[in-house]
Design an enzyme around this catalytic site. Structure first.
Site, PDB file in Angstrom:
ATOM      1  N   ARG A 165       0.830  -1.224   0.000  1.00  0.00           N
ATOM      2  CA  ARG A 165       0.000   0.000   0.000  1.00  0.00           C
ATOM      3  C   ARG A 165       0.859   1.267   0.000  1.00  0.00           C
ATOM      4  O   ARG A 165       0.670   2.160  -0.833  1.00  0.00           O
ATOM      5  CB  ARG A 165      -0.924  -0.010   1.225  1.00  0.00           C
ATOM      6  CG  ARG A 165      -2.064  -1.007   1.144  1.00  0.00           C
ATOM      7  CD  ARG A 165      -2.791  -1.098   2.468  1.00  0.00           C
ATOM      8  NE  ARG A 165      -1.952  -1.656   3.491  1.00  0.00           N
ATOM      9  CZ  ARG A 165      -2.109  -2.894   4.012  1.00  0.00           C
ATOM     10  NH1 ARG A 165      -3.111  -3.647   3.623  1.00  0.00           N
ATOM     11  NH2 ARG A 165      -1.274  -3.353   4.920  1.00  0.00           N
ATOM     12  N   ILE A 166       1.791   1.367   0.956  1.00  0.00           N
ATOM     13  CA  ILE A 166       2.563   2.614   1.079  1.00  0.00           C
ATOM     14  C   ILE A 166       3.591   2.729  -0.049  1.00  0.00           C
ATOM     15  O   ILE A 166       3.760   3.812  -0.633  1.00  0.00           O
ATOM     16  CB  ILE A 166       3.221   2.698   2.476  1.00  0.00           C
ATOM     17  CG1 ILE A 166       2.134   2.721   3.565  1.00  0.00           C
ATOM     18  CG2 ILE A 166       4.095   3.951   2.583  1.00  0.00           C
ATOM     19  CD1 ILE A 166       2.643   2.556   4.989  1.00  0.00           C
ATOM     20  N   THR A 243      11.008   4.679   6.295  1.00  0.00           N
ATOM     21  CA  THR A 243       9.787   4.978   7.063  1.00  0.00           C
ATOM     22  C   THR A 243       9.080   3.677   7.429  1.00  0.00           C
ATOM     23  O   THR A 243       7.898   3.699   7.763  1.00  0.00           O
ATOM     24  CB  THR A 243       8.811   5.880   6.264  1.00  0.00           C
ATOM     25  OG1 THR A 243       8.465   5.201   5.045  1.00  0.00           O
ATOM     26  CG2 THR A 243       9.407   7.235   5.951  1.00  0.00           C
ATOM     27  N   ARG A 245      10.399   0.243   9.517  1.00  0.00           N
ATOM     28  CA  ARG A 245      10.724  -0.024  10.915  1.00  0.00           C
ATOM     29  C   ARG A 245      12.240   0.014  11.051  1.00  0.00           C
ATOM     30  O   ARG A 245      12.962  -0.459  10.151  1.00  0.00           O
ATOM     31  CB  ARG A 245      10.213  -1.391  11.368  1.00  0.00           C
ATOM     32  CG  ARG A 245       8.707  -1.475  11.600  1.00  0.00           C
ATOM     33  CD  ARG A 245       8.253  -0.731  12.866  1.00  0.00           C
ATOM     34  NE  ARG A 245       6.832  -0.883  13.123  1.00  0.00           N
ATOM     35  CZ  ARG A 245       5.874  -0.059  12.700  1.00  0.00           C
ATOM     36  NH1 ARG A 245       6.189   0.992  11.960  1.00  0.00           N
ATOM     37  NH2 ARG A 245       4.612  -0.272  13.024  1.00  0.00           N
ATOM     38  N   GLU A 274      13.935   2.863  19.443  1.00  0.00           N
ATOM     39  CA  GLU A 274      13.166   4.103  19.476  1.00  0.00           C
ATOM     40  C   GLU A 274      12.801   4.414  20.916  1.00  0.00           C
ATOM     41  O   GLU A 274      12.323   3.509  21.615  1.00  0.00           O
ATOM     42  CB  GLU A 274      11.899   3.980  18.635  1.00  0.00           C
ATOM     43  CG  GLU A 274      12.217   3.872  17.171  1.00  0.00           C
ATOM     44  CD  GLU A 274      10.984   3.849  16.276  1.00  0.00           C
ATOM     45  OE1 GLU A 274       9.856   4.041  16.785  1.00  0.00           O
ATOM     46  OE2 GLU A 274      11.149   3.639  15.077  1.00  0.00           O
ATOM     47  N   HIS A 293       9.384   9.019  14.336  1.00  0.00           N
ATOM     48  CA  HIS A 293       8.313   8.076  13.948  1.00  0.00           C
ATOM     49  C   HIS A 293       6.971   8.811  13.781  1.00  0.00           C
ATOM     50  O   HIS A 293       6.000   8.510  14.468  1.00  0.00           O
ATOM     51  CB  HIS A 293       8.193   6.951  14.988  1.00  0.00           C
ATOM     52  CG  HIS A 293       7.548   5.713  14.441  1.00  0.00           C
ATOM     53  ND1 HIS A 293       7.908   4.451  14.815  1.00  0.00           N
ATOM     54  CD2 HIS A 293       6.538   5.551  13.532  1.00  0.00           C
ATOM     55  CE1 HIS A 293       7.177   3.560  14.178  1.00  0.00           C
ATOM     56  NE2 HIS A 293       6.327   4.211  13.389  1.00  0.00           N
TER      57      HIS A 293
HETATM   58  P1  NAP Z   1       1.748  -3.712   3.002  1.00  0.00           P
HETATM   59  O1  NAP Z   1       0.636  -3.173   2.149  1.00  0.00           O
HETATM   60  O2  NAP Z   1       1.578  -5.062   3.632  1.00  0.00           O
HETATM   61  O3  NAP Z   1       3.082  -3.682   2.111  1.00  0.00           O
HETATM   62  C1  NAP Z   1       4.269  -4.316   2.478  1.00  0.00           C
HETATM   63  C2  NAP Z   1       4.864  -4.919   1.220  1.00  0.00           C
HETATM   64  O4  NAP Z   1       6.191  -5.388   1.535  1.00  0.00           O
HETATM   65  C3  NAP Z   1       4.066  -6.112   0.684  1.00  0.00           C
HETATM   66  O5  NAP Z   1       3.922  -6.003  -0.712  1.00  0.00           O
HETATM   67  C4  NAP Z   1       4.962  -7.290   1.069  1.00  0.00           C
HETATM   68  O6  NAP Z   1       4.812  -8.391   0.211  1.00  0.00           O
HETATM   69  C5  NAP Z   1       6.327  -6.676   0.913  1.00  0.00           C
HETATM   70  N1  NAP Z   1       7.391  -7.422   1.544  1.00  0.00           N
HETATM   71  C6  NAP Z   1       7.365  -8.107   2.706  1.00  0.00           C
HETATM   72  N2  NAP Z   1       8.568  -8.667   2.932  1.00  0.00           N
HETATM   73  C7  NAP Z   1       9.360  -8.323   1.885  1.00  0.00           C
HETATM   74  C8  NAP Z   1      10.709  -8.595   1.543  1.00  0.00           C
HETATM   75  N3  NAP Z   1      11.488  -9.348   2.332  1.00  0.00           N
HETATM   76  N4  NAP Z   1      11.198  -8.059   0.411  1.00  0.00           N
HETATM   77  C9  NAP Z   1      10.425  -7.315  -0.400  1.00  0.00           C
HETATM   78  N5  NAP Z   1       9.140  -7.035  -0.132  1.00  0.00           N
HETATM   79  C10 NAP Z   1       8.612  -7.537   1.000  1.00  0.00           C
HETATM   80  O7  NAP Z   1       2.071  -2.733   4.195  1.00  0.00           O
HETATM   81  P2  NAP Z   1       1.955  -1.119   4.210  1.00  0.00           P
HETATM   82  O8  NAP Z   1       0.610  -0.716   4.687  1.00  0.00           O
HETATM   83  O9  NAP Z   1       2.474  -0.595   2.911  1.00  0.00           O
HETATM   84  O10 NAP Z   1       2.969  -0.795   5.409  1.00  0.00           O
HETATM   85  C11 NAP Z   1       4.326  -1.206   5.313  1.00  0.00           C
HETATM   86  C12 NAP Z   1       5.023  -1.010   6.640  1.00  0.00           C
HETATM   87  O11 NAP Z   1       5.240   0.383   6.842  1.00  0.00           O
HETATM   88  C13 NAP Z   1       4.211  -1.435   7.870  1.00  0.00           C
HETATM   89  O12 NAP Z   1       4.338  -2.823   8.125  1.00  0.00           O
HETATM   90  C14 NAP Z   1       4.812  -0.603   8.975  1.00  0.00           C
HETATM   91  O13 NAP Z   1       5.843  -1.297   9.634  1.00  0.00           O
HETATM   92  C15 NAP Z   1       5.402   0.594   8.233  1.00  0.00           C
HETATM   93  N6  NAP Z   1       4.696   1.852   8.569  1.00  0.00           N
HETATM   94  C16 NAP Z   1       5.392   2.849   9.187  1.00  0.00           C
HETATM   95  C17 NAP Z   1       4.746   4.040   9.480  1.00  0.00           C
HETATM   96  C18 NAP Z   1       5.481   5.173  10.140  1.00  0.00           C
HETATM   97  O14 NAP Z   1       4.878   5.893  10.933  1.00  0.00           O
HETATM   98  N7  NAP Z   1       6.737   5.399   9.841  1.00  0.00           N
HETATM   99  C19 NAP Z   1       3.396   4.217   9.157  1.00  0.00           C
HETATM  100  C20 NAP Z   1       2.721   3.178   8.526  1.00  0.00           C
HETATM  101  C21 NAP Z   1       3.387   1.991   8.235  1.00  0.00           C
HETATM  102  P3  NAP Z   1       3.856  -9.625   0.663  1.00  0.00           P
HETATM  103  O15 NAP Z   1       2.471  -9.055   0.800  1.00  0.00           O
HETATM  104  O16 NAP Z   1       4.034 -10.614  -0.419  1.00  0.00           O
HETATM  105  O17 NAP Z   1       4.392 -10.105   1.996  1.00  0.00           O
END
Ligand code: NAP
Length: 333
Positions: A165-166, A243, A245, A274, A293
């Protein structure tokens, strides 16, 4: 699944941090709340003391929720609701083993976090923090051709690691900057063509990118994903943005790489640990921008996240399926 509540008694809920009042009011309409009101995270021993007999736990990413914490709650605990999309602080298999559904808040923070990732990219590449401090320190004497020069985001090659998503929301924004987009993920994404993003393996992405931006969840697979070898593959002019973890980057290796000039700069919204200690050597480097964060930190988004976590919690208390459940297998048995 854990047993449903016996008729009559109001559910007991622990909330590990004060959330917006309208959200607390919604929860309080259906449950008795015990809310941790202090500014720092609830200490583990306090959480363990509060949990026995509790039906629901509303928690944050600063609360490690492991088997011992779940055992303290006992068999009454029917739902764990995390006010974040990431849930690496929650031992999900331990919850699943106890039949406890875990909720999170996907989607609602995607755009806000993507905004922040691009803002951090610009701030780091164009040295915005350094430049603002330069003005405040009275160092702005005149306009000099090469003073405070950085790197262009426009027209650059950006490597997006984790095209979920992000990651995709970042891609949508960077198309407007005329960037050449690469991404790596477990598998190619059907939306990538529309976004003009090319699927490559991690090594190719690291070698080709002017900017590398991380959007993977933290897991056993992604911890230390960017270590000494990966940093060495990057261009010496490259900018790394995290952004996701903190532990996705090996922070000691990052410090070495910056000191050795293996990469140009880094922008971190997340660190390991953190908060990062103020004496940490990363903070003394001019080419490092660290934020506390704040990826999802807009008023609208944090309010929606709090509300979405309440939706999950209330559904769990009512014995309904959580609207956003990270371990739906609990519903299979
Ligand atoms: P998401 O939609 O689940 O996207 C994560 C993507 O990463 C998925 O396509 C996943 O593939 C892929 N992935 C997982 N392991 C991988 C690897 N080893 N190599 C390459 N790609 C890999 O999650 P999101 O909503 O975008 O959020 C992502 C992360 O951002 C969250 O888990 C959170 O930790 C972080 N975040 C941080 C903040 C902040 O305040 N800084 C805010 C929001 C989120 P699969 O689906 O095939 O596993």
């Amino acid at each position: 699944m854990a047993d449903q509540p016996s008729g009559g008694a109001r559910p007991q809920v622990v909330v590990t941090r004060r959330v917006p009042q309208q959200v607390l009011d919604r929860l309080a309409a259906e449950a008795d709340l015990r809310v941790w009101e202090e500014p720092l995270p609830i200490p583990r021993d306090v959480l363990i003391a509060w949990l026995p007999g509790c039906d629901g736990l509303y928690c944050l990413l600063t609360d490690p929720i492991d088997g011992d914490v779940l055992d303290a709650a006992g068999s009454s605990l029917r739902v764990v609701s995390q006010m974040a999309v990431g849930y690496d602080n929650v031992d999900v298999p331990a919850c699943t083993a106890r039949g406890i559904p875990v909720g999170n808040t996907p989607g609602v923070l995607t755009e806000t976090t993507a905004d922040l990732a691009v803002a951090l990219m610009l701030a780091t590449a164009r040295r915005l923090v350094e430049a603002a401090e330069f003005v405040k320190a009275g160092k702005w004497e005149t306009w000099r051709p090469m003073e405070l020069t950085g790197y262009d985001v426009a027209g650059s090659t950006v490597g997006i690691i984790g095209f979920g998503r992000i990651g995709k929301a970042v891609a949508r924004r960077l198309r407007g900057f005329g960037c050449h987009l690469l991404y790596s993920d477990h598998s190619p994404d059907p939306d990538a063509g529309k976004l003009g993003a090319a699927f490559v393996d991690l090594d190719a992405l690291l070698e080709a990118s002017d900017f590398v931006t991380l959007h993977v969840p933290l897991s056993g697979e992604t911890e230390g994903l960017i270590g000494a070898d990966e940093l060495a593959m990057m261009k010496s002019t490259a900018v790394l943005i995290n952004t996701a973890r903190g532990p996705v980057i090996d922070q000691a290796a990052l410090l070495d790489a910056l000191r050795a000039g293996e990469i140009a700069a880094v922008g971190l919204d997340v660190t390991d640990p953190e908060p990062i200690p103020t004496a940490h050597p990363l903070l003394s480097l001019p080419n490092v921008v660290v934020l506390p964060h704040i990826g999802s930190a807009s008023i609208q988004t944090r309010t929606r996240m709090a509300s979405m976590a309440a939706d999950n919690l209330l559904a769990g208390l009512r014995g309904e399926r959580l609207p956003n459940c990270v371990n739906p297998e609990v519903y299979e048995s």
